[in-house]
Every structure is written in structure tokens, then in C-alpha cells.
Design an enzyme around this catalytic site. Structure first.
Site, PDB file in Angstrom:
ATOM      1  N   CYS A   1      45.543  37.619  45.825  1.00 43.74           N
ATOM      2  CA  CYS A   1      46.682  38.198  46.553  1.00 43.74           C
ATOM      3  C   CYS A   1      46.785  39.706  46.351  1.00 43.74           C
ATOM      4  CB  CYS A   1      47.992  37.519  46.157  1.00 43.74           C
ATOM      5  SG  CYS A   1      48.571  37.911  44.476  1.00 43.74           S
TER       6      CYS A   1
ATOM      7  N   CYS B   1      45.168  40.659  40.761  1.00 46.57           N
ATOM      8  CA  CYS B   1      44.733  39.340  41.240  1.00 46.57           C
ATOM      9  C   CYS B   1      43.716  39.545  42.354  1.00 46.57           C
ATOM     10  CB  CYS B   1      45.933  38.561  41.770  1.00 46.57           C
ATOM     11  SG  CYS B   1      45.445  37.019  42.571  1.00 46.57           S
TER      12      CYS B   1
ATOM     13  N   THR C   1      34.808  66.168  41.974  1.00 46.26           N
ATOM     14  CA  THR C   1      33.991  64.963  42.212  1.00 46.26           C
ATOM     15  C   THR C   1      32.598  65.361  42.673  1.00 46.26           C
ATOM     16  OG1 THR C   1      33.738  62.929  43.500  1.00 46.26           O
ATOM     17  CG2 THR C   1      34.980  64.710  44.560  1.00 46.26           C
TER      18      THR C   1
ATOM     19  N   GLN D   1      39.631  58.881  42.435  1.00 46.10           N
ATOM     20  CA  GLN D   1      38.645  57.895  41.972  1.00 46.10           C
ATOM     21  C   GLN D   1      38.858  57.607  40.491  1.00 46.10           C
ATOM     22  OE1 GLN D   1      34.532  59.101  43.837  1.00 46.10           O
ATOM     23  NE2 GLN D   1      35.866  60.889  43.837  1.00 46.10           N
ATOM     24  N   ASN D   2      39.786  58.326  39.880  1.00 47.05           N
ATOM     25  CA  ASN D   2      39.987  58.187  38.438  1.00 47.05           C
ATOM     26  C   ASN D   2      40.884  56.995  38.124  1.00 47.05           C
ATOM     27  OD1 ASN D   2      38.515  60.492  38.450  1.00 47.05           O
ATOM     28  ND2 ASN D   2      40.234  61.856  38.045  1.00 47.05           N
ATOM     29  N   VAL D   3      40.505  56.284  37.077  1.00 44.10           N
ATOM     30  CA  VAL D   3      41.270  55.081  36.688  1.00 44.10           C
ATOM     31  C   VAL D   3      42.187  55.400  35.505  1.00 44.10           C
ATOM     32  CG1 VAL D   3      39.386  53.569  37.454  1.00 44.10           C
ATOM     33  CG2 VAL D   3      39.515  54.216  35.035  1.00 44.10           C
ATOM     34  N   ASP D   4      42.252  56.692  35.114  1.00 44.68           N
ATOM     35  CA  ASP D   4      42.883  57.051  33.835  1.00 44.68           C
ATOM     36  C   ASP D   4      44.399  57.139  33.855  1.00 44.68           C
ATOM     37  OD1 ASP D   4      43.337  59.543  35.124  1.00 44.68           O
ATOM     38  OD2 ASP D   4      41.455  60.359  34.356  1.00 44.68           O
TER      39      ASP D   4
ATOM     40  N   HIS E   1      39.542  53.464  42.911  1.00 46.96           N
ATOM     41  CA  HIS E   1      38.764  52.680  41.941  1.00 46.96           C
ATOM     42  C   HIS E   1      39.663  51.977  40.923  1.00 46.96           C
ATOM     43  CE1 HIS E   1      34.999  55.327  42.906  1.00 46.96           C
ATOM     44  NE2 HIS E   1      35.255  54.432  43.835  1.00 46.96           N
TER      45      HIS E   1
HETATM   46  P1  OAD Z   1      31.077  62.479  38.440  1.00 50.59           P
HETATM   47  O1  OAD Z   1      30.866  62.383  36.978  1.00 50.59           O
HETATM   48  O2  OAD Z   1      30.012  61.955  39.336  1.00 50.59           O
HETATM   49  O3  OAD Z   1      31.288  63.998  38.837  1.00 50.59           O
HETATM   50  C1  OAD Z   1      32.156  64.815  38.109  1.00 50.59           C
HETATM   51  C2  OAD Z   1      32.287  66.139  38.823  1.00 50.59           C
HETATM   52  O4  OAD Z   1      33.260  66.910  38.128  1.00 50.59           O
HETATM   53  C3  OAD Z   1      31.011  66.967  38.882  1.00 50.59           C
HETATM   54  O5  OAD Z   1      30.818  67.413  40.213  1.00 50.59           O
HETATM   55  C4  OAD Z   1      31.301  68.153  37.959  1.00 50.59           C
HETATM   56  O6  OAD Z   1      30.694  69.355  38.413  1.00 50.59           O
HETATM   57  C5  OAD Z   1      32.805  68.240  38.081  1.00 50.59           C
HETATM   58  N1  OAD Z   1      33.504  68.888  36.965  1.00 50.59           N
HETATM   59  C6  OAD Z   1      33.196  68.908  35.653  1.00 50.59           C
HETATM   60  N2  OAD Z   1      34.140  69.565  34.963  1.00 50.59           N
HETATM   61  C7  OAD Z   1      35.082  69.966  35.853  1.00 50.59           C
HETATM   62  C8  OAD Z   1      36.321  70.665  35.771  1.00 50.59           C
HETATM   63  N3  OAD Z   1      36.790  71.109  34.621  1.00 50.59           N
HETATM   64  N4  OAD Z   1      37.016  70.887  36.920  1.00 50.59           N
HETATM   65  C9  OAD Z   1      36.542  70.431  38.097  1.00 50.59           C
HETATM   66  N5  OAD Z   1      35.395  69.758  38.237  1.00 50.59           N
HETATM   67  C10 OAD Z   1      34.676  69.525  37.138  1.00 50.59           C
HETATM   68  O7  OAD Z   1      32.498  61.826  38.743  1.00 50.59           O
HETATM   69  P2  OAD Z   1      33.051  61.224  40.124  1.00 50.59           P
HETATM   70  O8  OAD Z   1      32.617  62.030  41.279  1.00 50.59           O
HETATM   71  O9  OAD Z   1      34.504  61.034  39.931  1.00 50.59           O
HETATM   72  O10 OAD Z   1      33.170  54.878  39.678  1.00 50.59           O
HETATM   73  O11 OAD Z   1      32.329  59.825  40.168  1.00 50.59           O
HETATM   74  C11 OAD Z   1      32.702  58.903  41.145  1.00 50.59           C
HETATM   75  C12 OAD Z   1      32.650  57.510  40.609  1.00 50.59           C
HETATM   76  O12 OAD Z   1      31.371  57.291  39.979  1.00 50.59           O
HETATM   77  C13 OAD Z   1      33.634  57.204  39.499  1.00 50.59           C
HETATM   78  O13 OAD Z   1      34.928  56.901  39.982  1.00 50.59           O
HETATM   79  C14 OAD Z   1      33.013  56.025  38.819  1.00 50.59           C
HETATM   80  C15 OAD Z   1      31.571  56.486  38.789  1.00 50.59           C
HETATM   81  O14 OAD Z   1      30.605  55.467  38.820  1.00 50.59           O
HETATM   82  C16 OAD Z   1      33.520  53.691  39.137  1.00 50.59           C
HETATM   83  O15 OAD Z   1      33.637  53.544  37.944  1.00 50.59           O
HETATM   84  C17 OAD Z   1      33.717  52.608  40.128  1.00 50.59           C
END
Ligand code: OAD
Length: 273
Positions: free
Chosen positions: A142, A139, A201, A113-116, A131
Site C-alpha cells: 500500500c 509497505c 549529484t 536522492q538522499n535518504v539522510d 530514493h
Molecule cells: P554521487 O556520489 O554519485 O555523486 C556525488 C556528487 O557530489 C559528485 O558529483 C561530486 O562532485 C559532488 N560533490 C562532492 N562534494 C560536494 C559538495 N561539497 N557540494 C556539492 N557537490 C559535491 O551521488 P549521487 O549523485 O547522489 O542511490 O548518487 C545517486 C545515487 O547513487 C544515490 O542516491 C544512491 C547511489 O547509488 C541509491 O542508494 C538508490
């Protein structure tokens, strides 16, 4: 680096499960990049904690006035800590461990889900960026993607050199459908999986968060979570590793190599012992 015995035991279980599975995939989130200095979204220090979660109308605003959207995007410094962190960030040991798992045949596909761009920078090849990727422009007609330096931003909004469609950043906005090519691939990979690693996540953003459950429903997949904190999927996971991915994943590679009957992995090069 010393991991508690309970974490080591969970990693041994995870390694055994991975070696016995036929098709292992992973779903990664912002926690994977926390040890590269990129803030997460939720939890302490999370971006949405600080700025509030964006509404679901971002994509509608883009479609309504793409020129204004691009102008704002190029002039404003939204979430400056994120922009700075993205510029400076480098892959951490967790990213490299996923590359090792792919190279030793233990990981077939990674949905992030990471865009980095850090998984690609580390060397992951079988990857879906559900994401998007902040270094690319896409685009909306297409679905072709371009590097930023391939597209002139002299005239806004930029148009697709291939089909004249509207271009936007590849990062998926709130309210924007997941691009159909990447969504299809993620669903196909979930349908093949009999083991899914759920890495860093919070597992609350859909459709990404549904992928492990699709694998469970279709194939009875074993779900393995690596995260220092509880998540929305913890309850349905079979193995839970309560540790940061940057520490746990390199240990998992070692344990998988051992379970495969090989030697240690060093610097991404496989050494038989
Ligand atoms: P979140 O910020 O919701 O969750 C981050 C998770 O990483 C949490 O469960 C933390 O406990 C965990 N965490 C923190 N430090 C860590 C480490 N060192 N090792 C492992 N885990 C760790 O991020 P996402 O689940 O990625 O969407 O969020 C999903 C989406 O929500 C993102 O892609 C973004 C956001 O809105 C868009 O931008 C479309």
C-alpha cells in the site's frame, strides 16, 4: 567565506534566472550532504569506490527471503561509516539555504536522492525523497510509510498494520522500482519546471537524472548546476557554479533576495531592508 569572482558571477546569473522563472525545482544528490560529514557514493572517498557498486539483485533477494533479509539487516553492520555518519549528521548551510529559497517563493519543489533526512530536518516542506528516507519503513503493497518506532521488529518480516503487506526500509534498494507515489510526483514536478537546480549529484542514476532533461524537453527549462566537479549533465547545463553547495547556496539566497528587490536573509528569518 570567499568564493572566486567567476563563481559569484555565475551565482548572479543563476539568481536572475530564478527570479525570472515561473516554476523552479531542484534535484539534489549526495554532494549536498558531504559538508554534513556523509560520504558520497562516487568520486574520492566514495562508498561505492570502497565497497564496489551493489549488484541489481538486492530487491530480488529481499522478495525471495524477507525474513533472512531483515535478520541480516538487524545483525550486520554494513558500511559502518555510513551508519555512524547518518546518526551524527546535521543539516549544513546548503540545506538551510534551500529552506530559505522555498520560503521566499523561489523554489517550488525539491527532489532529493538522499535518504539522510537532512532536508526535512532543516525544514524543507515541498520535497520528494526519490530514493526513500532511512528513518522510515514502507509497505511494498500500500506504500504507506511508518516511523521506525511505530513498527515492532519482534516478528520478522514485519507486516503492514494497515494492509498486512510486507514491510521494508523506505530506502530504495538496487533493482527496486521507485515507489509509484513518489515517482509520479517527481514527474509532475519536472513537467511544471522551467528552471531546475542540479545540486551535488553526479547525475548518472536514473530515473532521477532524467528529471532535468524532462523539464528541458517539455518547457525548455534552464538548467543550473552547482557542484565542484563536472557531471554527466554539465554539458547540457546553461549555468554552472563550480563550488560546494554549502558555500554557494547561501550566497545564491542573498543574490535571489537582491534580485527580488528585498533585503538579506538571516538565520532563516526574512529581514526587509
Ligand atoms: P554521487 O556520489 O554519485 O555523486 C556525488 C556528487 O557530489 C559528485 O558529483 C561530486 O562532485 C559532488 N560533490 C562532492 N562534494 C560536494 C559538495 N561539497 N557540494 C556539492 N557537490 C559535491 O551521488 P549521487 O549523485 O547522489 O542511490 O548518487 C545517486 C545515487 O547513487 C544515490 O542516491 C544512491 C547511489 O547509488 C541509491 O542508494 C538508490
Amino acid at each position: 567565506m570567499t568564493l572566486p569572482d567567476s563563481v559569484r558571477a555565475a551565482l548572479e546569473d543563476a539568481a536572475q534566472t530564478i527570479v525570472e522563472a515561473t516554476y523552479v525545482t531542484a534535484l539534489a544528490g549526495a554532494g549536498m550532504s558531504a559538508e554534513s560529514g556523509i560520504p558520497t557514493f562516487r568520486g574520492p572517498g566514495g562508498l561505492w569506490k570502497k565497497y564496489g557498486e551493489p549488484d541489481n539483485l538486492g530487491y530480488q533477494r529481499f522478495l525471495k527471503d524477507p525474513q533472512q533479509w531483515w535478520e541480516e539487516r538487524l545483525s550486520e553492520n554494513q558500511m559502518p561509516e555510513m551508519r555512524e555518519a547518518l546518526e551524527k549528521a546535521e543539516p549544513n548551510p546548503g540545506h538551510y539555504a534551500l529552506v530559505d529559497l522555498e520560503r521566499i517563493g523561489a523554489l517550488r519543489h525539491l527532489v532529493t536522492q538522499n535518504v539522510d533526512n537532512l532536508h526535512r530536518a532543516a525544514g524543507s516542506e515541498s520535497i520528494s525523497e526519490i530514493h526513500g528516507n532511512h528513518t522510515l519503513i514502507r509497505c511494498i503493497k500500500c506504500v504507506r510509510r511508518f516511523r521506525r518506532d511505530e513498527i515492532s521488529l519482534d516478528k520478522l518480516p514485519p507486516e503492514c498494520p494497515t494492509c498486512d503487506g510486507l514491510l521494508k526500509t523506505d530506502t530504495v534498494m538496487f533493482g527496486e522500482p521507485i515507489p509509484p507515489d513518489v515517482l509520479r510526483r517527481c514527474q509532475e514536478e519536472a513537467a511544471l519546471s522551467d528552471c531546475v537546480l542540479i545540486l551535488g549529484t553526479s547525475a548518472i542514476v536514473y530515473p532521477a537524472a532524467a528529471l532535468p532533461e524532462v523539464a528541458r524537453r517539455l518547457n525548455g527549462a534552464t538548467l543550473i548546476e552547482i557542484n565542484p566537479n563536472e557531471t554527466a549533465l554539465t554539458e547540457v547545463c546553461d549555468i554552472v557554479v563550480r563550488a560546494p553547495t554549502g558555500e554557494a547556496l547561501p550566497e545564491l539566497v542573498t543574490a535571489v533576495r537582491r534580485a527580488q528587490g528585498h533585503g538579506e536573509v538571516s538565520g532563516g528569518i526574512l529581514e526587509a531592508t
